[in-house]
Design a protein around this motif. Structure first.
Motif, short mmCIF file in Angstrom:
data_model
loop_
_atom_site.label_atom_id
_atom_site.label_comp_id
_atom_site.label_asym_id
_atom_site.label_seq_id
_atom_site.Cartn_x
_atom_site.Cartn_y
_atom_site.Cartn_z
N GLY A 150 27.49 -61.27 -98.57
CA GLY A 150 28.69 -61.82 -97.73
C GLY A 150 29.54 -60.75 -97.30
N THR A 151 30.29 -60.92 -96.16
CA THR A 151 30.92 -59.93 -95.47
C THR A 151 32.47 -60.69 -95.05
OG1 THR A 151 31.34 -58.44 -93.32
CG2 THR A 151 30.09 -60.57 -93.12
N GLN A 152 33.42 -59.79 -95.22
CA GLN A 152 34.91 -60.46 -95.16
C GLN A 152 35.09 -60.58 -93.66
OE1 GLN A 152 36.99 -61.70 -97.49
NE2 GLN A 152 38.09 -62.21 -95.81
N VAL A 153 35.69 -61.69 -93.12
CA VAL A 153 36.29 -61.81 -92.00
C VAL A 153 37.81 -62.18 -92.40
CG1 VAL A 153 36.30 -63.17 -89.89
CG2 VAL A 153 34.16 -62.44 -90.82
N THR A 154 38.75 -61.42 -91.84
CA THR A 154 40.00 -61.82 -91.71
C THR A 154 40.55 -62.02 -90.55
OG1 THR A 154 40.10 -60.87 -93.85
CG2 THR A 154 42.25 -61.12 -92.93
N VAL A 155 41.34 -62.97 -90.09
CA VAL A 155 41.96 -63.28 -88.81
C VAL A 155 43.32 -63.43 -89.00
CG1 VAL A 155 42.00 -64.70 -86.95
CG2 VAL A 155 39.89 -64.63 -88.35
N SER A 156 44.24 -62.55 -88.52
CA SER A 156 45.41 -62.63 -88.63
C SER A 156 46.18 -63.45 -87.43
CB SER A 156 45.97 -60.92 -88.35
OG SER A 156 45.74 -60.60 -87.22
N SER A 157 47.34 -63.95 -87.78
CA SER A 157 48.10 -64.74 -86.86
C SER A 157 48.79 -63.88 -85.82
CB SER A 157 48.69 -65.85 -87.48
OG SER A 157 49.72 -65.27 -88.52
#
Length: 118
Positions: free
Chosen positions: A111-118
Motif C-alpha cells: 500500500g501507498t498513502q494518498v492524502t488529499v487536503s481541502s
C-alpha cells in the motif's frame, strides 16, 4: 510468487493529481489481471479500478482516474486527477483476475498513502 510494490503516493491539494505505480518482481504482470483498491481509516477496503481483458472503474472515480499497464511488462499505473479529500486512503495494488471483488486477487502490495487536503 509475485511481489508487488506501490509508489507515488503523497500529499496533494484538492484538484491536484498523483500517479501511482505498481512494480512487480518475480514475474511479469502481463498474464495477470491487475486491480487497485483503497482503504480509508475506519472503512472497508474498496475497489477502485481493474485492467485485464476488461477495464473497470468504481463509479466514484470514473472520468478522474485511469488505470494502465506500463511499457515495461512489470508495471501498472493509476493516474489520479481532480483529487478530492474523500480520495484520501491507502491505495493497494493487486494481481490476479481482473474484477471488482478483492477475492479475485492472489497477490497484494503493502500500500501507498494518498492524502488529499481541502
Amino acid at each position: 510468487q509475485v511481489q508487488l510494490v506501490e509508489s507515488g503516493g503523497g500529499l496533494v491539494q484538492a484538484g491536484g493529481s498523483l500517479r501511482l505505480s505498481c512494480a512487480a518482481s518475480g514475474r511479469t504482470l502481463s498474464s495477470y489481471g491487475m486491480g487497485w483498491f483503497r482503504q480509508a481509516p475506519g472503512k472497508e477496503r474498496e475497489f477502485v479500478a481493474a485492467i485485464g481483458g476488461v477495464t473497470l472503474y468504481a463509479d466514484f472515480v470514473k472520468g478522474r482516474f485511469t488505470i494502465s499497464r506500463g511499457s515495461a511488462k512489470n508495471m501498472v499505473s493509476l493516474q489520479m486527477n481532480s483529487l478530492k479529500p474523500e480520495d484520501t486512503a491507502v491505495y493497494y495494488c493487486a494481481a490476479g483476475r481482473a474484477g471488482r471483488s478483492s477475492s479475485l486477487y492472489d497477490y497484494w502490495g503493502q500500500g501507498t498513502q494518498v492524502t488529499v487536503s481541502s
